[in-house]
Design a protein around this motif. Sequence first.
Motif, PDB file in Angstrom:
ATOM      1  N   LEU A 118       0.824  -1.207   0.000  1.00 45.42           N
ATOM      2  CA  LEU A 118       0.000   0.000   0.000  1.00 45.42           C
ATOM      3  C   LEU A 118       0.858   1.258   0.000  1.00 45.42           C
ATOM      4  O   LEU A 118       0.619   2.200  -0.775  1.00 45.42           O
ATOM      5  CB  LEU A 118      -0.932  -0.002   1.208  1.00 45.42           C
ATOM      6  CG  LEU A 118      -2.106  -0.979   1.171  1.00 45.42           C
ATOM      7  CD1 LEU A 118      -2.789  -1.057   2.525  1.00 45.42           C
ATOM      8  CD2 LEU A 118      -3.118  -0.586   0.091  1.00 45.42           C
ATOM      9  N   THR A 121       2.790   1.618  -3.409  1.00 43.64           N
ATOM     10  CA  THR A 121       1.887   1.883  -4.537  1.00 43.64           C
ATOM     11  C   THR A 121       1.306   3.284  -4.456  1.00 43.64           C
ATOM     12  O   THR A 121       1.256   4.012  -5.465  1.00 43.64           O
ATOM     13  CB  THR A 121       0.758   0.841  -4.562  1.00 43.64           C
ATOM     14  OG1 THR A 121       1.338  -0.465  -4.663  1.00 43.64           O
ATOM     15  CG2 THR A 121      -0.170   1.067  -5.748  1.00 43.64           C
ATOM     16  N   LEU A 122       0.881   3.691  -3.275  1.00 45.71           N
ATOM     17  CA  LEU A 122       0.235   4.991  -3.131  1.00 45.71           C
ATOM     18  C   LEU A 122       1.235   6.135  -3.215  1.00 45.71           C
ATOM     19  O   LEU A 122       0.911   7.218  -3.714  1.00 45.71           O
ATOM     20  CB  LEU A 122      -0.552   5.043  -1.825  1.00 45.71           C
ATOM     21  CG  LEU A 122      -1.747   4.081  -1.771  1.00 45.71           C
ATOM     22  CD1 LEU A 122      -2.318   3.997  -0.368  1.00 45.71           C
ATOM     23  CD2 LEU A 122      -2.827   4.489  -2.774  1.00 45.71           C
ATOM     24  N   ILE A 151       0.947   9.156   2.007  1.00 50.02           N
ATOM     25  CA  ILE A 151       0.338   8.328   0.969  1.00 50.02           C
ATOM     26  C   ILE A 151      -1.076   8.764   0.627  1.00 50.02           C
ATOM     27  O   ILE A 151      -1.626   8.329  -0.390  1.00 50.02           O
ATOM     28  CB  ILE A 151       0.343   6.827   1.343  1.00 50.02           C
ATOM     29  CG1 ILE A 151      -0.500   6.561   2.600  1.00 50.02           C
ATOM     30  CG2 ILE A 151       1.769   6.310   1.503  1.00 50.02           C
ATOM     31  CD1 ILE A 151      -0.664   5.081   2.940  1.00 50.02           C
ATOM     32  N   GLY A 154      -2.030   9.746  -3.060  1.00 49.67           N
ATOM     33  CA  GLY A 154      -2.388   8.839  -4.147  1.00 49.67           C
ATOM     34  C   GLY A 154      -3.808   8.327  -4.098  1.00 49.67           C
ATOM     35  O   GLY A 154      -4.257   7.638  -5.025  1.00 49.67           O
ATOM     36  N   ILE A 155      -4.552   8.641  -3.015  1.00 46.16           N
ATOM     37  CA  ILE A 155      -5.884   8.057  -2.819  1.00 46.16           C
ATOM     38  C   ILE A 155      -6.968   8.962  -3.393  1.00 46.16           C
ATOM     39  O   ILE A 155      -7.099  10.126  -3.000  1.00 46.16           O
ATOM     40  CB  ILE A 155      -6.155   7.798  -1.324  1.00 46.16           C
ATOM     41  CG1 ILE A 155      -5.101   6.841  -0.747  1.00 46.16           C
ATOM     42  CG2 ILE A 155      -7.554   7.236  -1.129  1.00 46.16           C
ATOM     43  CD1 ILE A 155      -5.205   6.631   0.751  1.00 46.16           C
TER      44      ILE A 155
END
Length: 322
Positions: A118, A121-122, A151, A154-155
């Motif tokens: 997580l 990736t984020l 992070i 990225g969401i």
Amino acid sequence: MTVTGACAVEKIDLIIDTDPGADDVVALLFALASPQELNVRALTTVAGNVPLDKTSRNARLAREWAGREDVPVYAGASKPMLRTPIYAADVHGQEGLSGVPVYEPSQGLAQGHAIDYLIDTLKAARPKSITIAILGPQTNLALALTREPGIVQGIKEVVIMGGAHFNGGNITPVAEFNLFADPQAAEVVLNSGVRLIYLSLDVTHKILTSDERLKRIAALNSNASKLVVDILNDYIKADMESYGIAGGPVHDAAVIAYLLRPQMFSGREVNLVIDSREGPTFGQTIVDWYDRLKAPKNAFWVESADAQGFFDLLTERLARLK
């Protein structure tokens, strides 16, 4: 005034965080059968309905049954952030799946931990580009946010199955299982400032199976449809008995339907508070539905849905699987 979600127009980059669980498996089959709209980048697993080794195996089984071994499965948190672990084997069975044979899938887990996945990736994602669907306790994302608050960049949004307001709880009078299992994690996610969409028991208890709806799925006459009918026929018994209702909810699958057809759901922006204090209200989601406090809105609370539309869409997608 009630606000209805707008229609999705572009393919959704999606990570599904899950604790399978019967309804999770149905949700995963639903999602993995929808590659035109959902780019499922990974499944991340967490302890919840059953311990982590079983949720991770069940996620891999769902992937195998969907014929989607291209999607990696990363194992994550084996216990809540602070509280003692609880499980729901009384509802989902000791293996997390009753009504169907359970076995070791042919393909193993991806290398690495779900929380690292997580974070990596984020951090690398384009701003607000990845949707996270959380079908169990929110522990994995909360731990990732605690380690790397940045992070959030990225969401795009986090769509959560959890909580209860009008319906009341399903593990205490006021608490829904996923929130009761790790309310501290849910608080971390809530306080991160990401856009949150909650599909609670308020809406999932309005989307109930019926003999006719299950017969339509069974009539697909495929391995996937047989699995879903066998899983649901066993799974819905507990809710039908507990609530005295003629059918049962398929809680987690509502999240996938929302992603695919948000126009089938309605709700409103609310102020949400999660009670993590020890006591009778532990795990409660306190929803200011009528805006009594005039507090900042921090979640979209889904309250109603087109139940027949849900089952029509689920049946259509299961028809794509073998």
